[in-house]
Scaffold this active site. Structure first.
Site, PDB file in Angstrom:
ATOM      1  N   LEU A 181       0.504  -0.986  -0.061  1.00 15.77           N
ATOM      2  CA  LEU A 181      -0.171  -0.357   0.158  1.00 15.77           C
ATOM      3  C   LEU A 181       0.806   1.379  -0.107  1.00 15.77           C
ATOM      4  CD1 LEU A 181      -2.517  -1.403   2.578  1.00 15.77           C
ATOM      5  CD2 LEU A 181      -2.556  -1.738   0.097  1.00 15.77           C
ATOM      6  N   ARG A 182       0.895   2.094  -0.676  1.00 14.86           N
ATOM      7  CA  ARG A 182       1.078   3.321  -1.050  1.00 14.86           C
ATOM      8  C   ARG A 182      -0.021   4.380  -0.195  1.00 14.86           C
ATOM      9  NH1 ARG A 182       0.934   4.237  -7.129  1.00 14.86           N
ATOM     10  NH2 ARG A 182      -0.628   3.360  -6.854  1.00 14.86           N
ATOM     11  N   ASN A 239      10.277  -3.256  -1.974  1.00 10.98           N
ATOM     12  CA  ASN A 239      10.602  -1.705  -2.039  1.00 10.98           C
ATOM     13  C   ASN A 239      12.124  -1.764  -2.150  1.00 10.98           C
ATOM     14  OD1 ASN A 239       8.178  -1.483  -1.483  1.00 10.98           O
ATOM     15  ND2 ASN A 239       8.443  -1.655   1.349  1.00 10.98           N
ATOM     16  N   CYS A 291       8.456   2.756   4.233  1.00 12.42           N
ATOM     17  CA  CYS A 291       8.878   1.950   4.123  1.00 12.42           C
ATOM     18  C   CYS A 291       9.967   1.857   3.546  1.00 12.42           C
ATOM     19  CB  CYS A 291       8.076   1.213   3.493  1.00 12.42           C
ATOM     20  SG  CYS A 291       6.844   1.273   4.242  1.00 12.42           S
TER      21      CYS A 291
HETATM   22  C1  UDX Z   1       6.349   2.738  -0.612  1.00 12.62           C
HETATM   23  C2  UDX Z   1       5.399   1.328  -1.599  1.00 12.62           C
HETATM   24  O1  UDX Z   1       5.648   2.038  -2.804  1.00 12.62           O
HETATM   25  C3  UDX Z   1       4.177   0.970  -1.068  1.00 12.62           C
HETATM   26  O2  UDX Z   1       4.385  -0.415  -2.252  1.00 12.62           O
HETATM   27  C4  UDX Z   1       4.949  -0.826   0.359  1.00 12.62           C
HETATM   28  O3  UDX Z   1       3.726  -1.018   0.463  1.00 12.62           O
HETATM   29  C5  UDX Z   1       5.318   1.001   1.175  1.00 12.62           C
HETATM   30  O4  UDX Z   1       6.048   2.168   0.847  1.00 12.62           O
HETATM   31  P1  UDX Z   1       5.207   4.940   0.268  1.00 12.62           P
HETATM   32  O5  UDX Z   1       5.917   4.804   0.907  1.00 12.62           O
HETATM   33  O6  UDX Z   1       3.661   4.650   1.004  1.00 12.62           O
HETATM   34  O7  UDX Z   1       4.780   3.113  -0.307  1.00 12.62           O
HETATM   35  O8  UDX Z   1       4.849   6.102  -0.891  1.00 12.62           O
HETATM   36  P2  UDX Z   1       5.698   6.015  -2.257  1.00 12.62           P
HETATM   37  O9  UDX Z   1       4.778   6.548  -3.405  1.00 12.62           O
HETATM   38  O10 UDX Z   1       5.831   4.723  -2.735  1.00 12.62           O
HETATM   39  O11 UDX Z   1       7.061   6.513  -2.250  1.00 12.62           O
HETATM   40  C6  UDX Z   1       7.926   6.667  -1.696  1.00 12.62           C
HETATM   41  C7  UDX Z   1       8.806   7.492  -2.124  1.00 12.62           C
HETATM   42  O12 UDX Z   1       9.672   7.533  -3.218  1.00 12.62           O
HETATM   43  C8  UDX Z   1       8.700   8.676  -1.003  1.00 12.62           C
HETATM   44  O13 UDX Z   1       9.344  10.285  -0.838  1.00 12.62           O
HETATM   45  C9  UDX Z   1       8.474   9.860  -2.306  1.00 12.62           C
HETATM   46  O14 UDX Z   1       8.326  11.133  -2.833  1.00 12.62           O
HETATM   47  C10 UDX Z   1       9.283   8.460  -3.342  1.00 12.62           C
HETATM   48  N1  UDX Z   1       9.013   8.295  -4.504  1.00 12.62           N
HETATM   49  C11 UDX Z   1       8.937   8.339  -5.118  1.00 12.62           C
HETATM   50  C12 UDX Z   1      10.064   9.679  -5.772  1.00 12.62           C
HETATM   51  O15 UDX Z   1      11.273  10.703  -5.611  1.00 12.62           O
HETATM   52  N2  UDX Z   1       9.902   9.446  -6.802  1.00 12.62           N
HETATM   53  C13 UDX Z   1       8.585   8.431  -7.358  1.00 12.62           C
HETATM   54  O16 UDX Z   1       9.543   8.521  -9.126  1.00 12.62           O
HETATM   55  C14 UDX Z   1       8.264   7.889  -6.328  1.00 12.62           C
END
Ligand code: UDX
Length: 470
Positions: A181-182, A239, A291
């Site tokens: 889950l994001r 992850n 995460c």
């Molecule tokens: C993540 C995983 O996507 C999810 O599958 C897991 O269960 C929990 O951890 P989350 O941390 O809620 O989800 O958000 P996510 O959208 O994955 O972003 C994680 C980090 O990466 C954020 O700081 C976001 O800003 C960064 N990010 C994401 C980027 O810098 N660039 C991107 O293209 C995508």
């Protein structure tokens, strides 16, 4: 003494009733979701939404009281509606009496926090506490399912813990069912998953889990049944890879800045290759959240523990630490390191848009560096300000939490955009230009129109856009 004929019939009826009950429970289990945080509070209502009877349990009586009043302890778009619908349909309830909920349940989901320990390992103390509570309250067969992100081998560890507390091995099965889950899109991610992963030890547990998710599977959701260790590994490997992908594009962005290339175009063209795919190729101030940092560190802990090199994951963490310094470095370049006494507006405190979560947020790094430089800060975030206040409570003299972006920018000597909230994507830049003291802007999320900034005479920079225009 001969048993009267009549009782034979009762015994047979009783056996038929019990087997019907068992079949009913197997197909309509009562589920308890232990832990009402970002994972449990989406997964529990999500399971109710697809037809299960779910009790969300948490030791935090305040949190449960809020939920029973229809209030949410976290910000998650769409969650309030899912909870309200399923509470009204009597498929979802809340309780702080976790022991009693365990006694009632046929399936116990463990969705408590597994924060990062000092040494980078996953802190399993909350999982242990739940396992010990299960040992005290298990009187009939149950499936015990880890929904939390747990290191490979945790399922086996829970089994040994329960058996060491005298629970008979045949009284439970261990299952792994990790969440993907994001935050900010968690409800959608639960109800429309890319895949459901379930690790089981026995066919009995597999059937029970299949029935829980059957409506989702019948609607076409992909799923994988595997062993418990493989299921646990799938979560970390996924992850860890996503974190690597983000660190990779952040490094490419920095190289774009140095070479005059535009990472937006580079990323778009890369993503057209189906093997690369367009997602998670947006450069930024570094990844945060509960995460990616934690799971990547847990992989490094496993690397040390099993003496298996994970150099790529190690590099993604090192890259991420450097990337979190990039926005401040860009600000210093635009302000010629003259920050003492200056007022800096920070738009965005959450680690990403659509969440109130600030865990490992890059904004924390920027605020610390600004405070050390003697700057005054004005900030706004639609959801995360209360959480950030708790972190920087000793600095109320230097940080002003504003009611909106424009108030934060009023009188500012520079503006930093740190979180990609939709409302920041449509900021009235003319208005910002009229409000600030100096037209200096760092866009750490590449969401502002560069042409517009140039037209308005801003000195600005972004991430990988080769647009350092002083
Ligand atoms: C993540 C995983 O996507 C999810 O599958 C897991 O269960 C929990 O951890 P989350 O941390 O809620 O989800 O958000 P996510 O959208 O994955 O972003 C994680 C980090 O990466 C954020 O700081 C976001 O800003 C960064 N990010 C994401 C980027 O810098 N660039 C991107 O293209 C995508």
């Amino acid at each position: 003494m001969a048993i009267p004929f009549i009782s034979h019939r009762y015994i047979i009826l009783l056996l038929i009733f019990l087997s019907c009950m068992q079949a009913y429970e197997q197909n309509n289990p009562t589920i308890v979701m232990i832990g009402s945080g970002y994972v449990g509070l989406v997964s529990g209502p999500g399971l109710a939404e697809i037809g299960n009877k779910v009790i969300c349990a948490d030791v935090d009586t305040h949190k449960i009281a809020m939920l029973e009043q229809g209030k949410l302890p976290i910000y998650e778009p769409g969650l309030e509606k899912v909870i309200a619908q399923n509470v009204a349909a009597e498929k979802l309830s809340f309780t702080a009496d976790v022991g009693k909920a365990i006694e009632k349940a046929n399936v116990v989901f463990i969705a408590v926090g597994t924060p990062m320990g000092e040494d980078g390992s996953a802190d399993l103390s909350y999982v242990k506490a739940v396992a010990e509570l299960i040992a005290q309250h298990i009187t009939s067969y149950k499936v015990i399912c880890t929904k939390s992100t747990v290191p490979v081998g945790t399922g086996a560890w829970i089994r040994s813990l329960l058996e060491s507390h005298g629970v008979k091995p045949e009284l439970f099965d261990i299952v792994s069912n990790p969440e993907f889950l994001r935050e900010g899109s968690a409800v959608d991610d639960f109800l429309k998953p890319d895949r459901v992963v379930i690790g089981t030890e026995t066919d009995k547990a597999r059937e029970i889990m299949y029935n829980i998710y059957k409506p989702m599977f019948d609607a076409g959701a992909p799923y994988i049944f595997t062993t418990v260790p493989s299921s646990e590994m799938i979560k970390y490997a996924s992850n860890g890879f996503l974190a690597v992908k983000i660190s990779y594009i952040n490094e490419i962005a920095n190289l774009c800045d140095a070479t005059g290339a535009d990472v937006k175009t580079v990323s778009k063209a890369m993503g057209l290759d189906k093997r690369i795919c367009p997602y998670f190729l947006n450069p930024g101030p570094g990844f945060g959240g509960s995460c990616f940092p934690k799971d990547s560190q847990a992989l490094m802990y496993a690397s040390e523990k099993y003496q298996v090199p994970l150099e790529v994951v190690k590099a993604s963490l090192a890259t991420n630490a450097l990337q979190k310094k990039v926005p401040f470095k860009k600000l210093c370049a635009l302000m010629h390191k003259d920050l003492q006494g200056k007022t800096i507006a920070i738009l965005g405190l959450a680690y990403k848009g659509n969440t109130d979560d600030i865990r490992y947020s890059p904004s924390i790094n920027v605020i610390k560096e600004l405070l050390e430089s003697g700057a005054q800060i004005k900030t706004f975030d639609p959801q995360a300000m209360e959480n950030m206040k708790a972190i920087f409570s000793p600095y109320t003299h230097a940080i002003t939490y504003c009611t909106d972006a424009y108030t934060a920018c009023t009188g500012a000597d520079a503006v930093m955009i740190m979180t990609e909230w939709n409302e920041f994507k449509i900021l009235d830049l003319c208005k910002i230009a009229s409000l600030v003291n100096n037209k200096i802007l760092v866009d750490a999320r590449n969401i502002i129109d560069i042409k517009e900034l140039k037209k308005l005479g801003f000195a600005f920079d972004a991430i990988g856009r080769s647009c350092m225009c002083a």
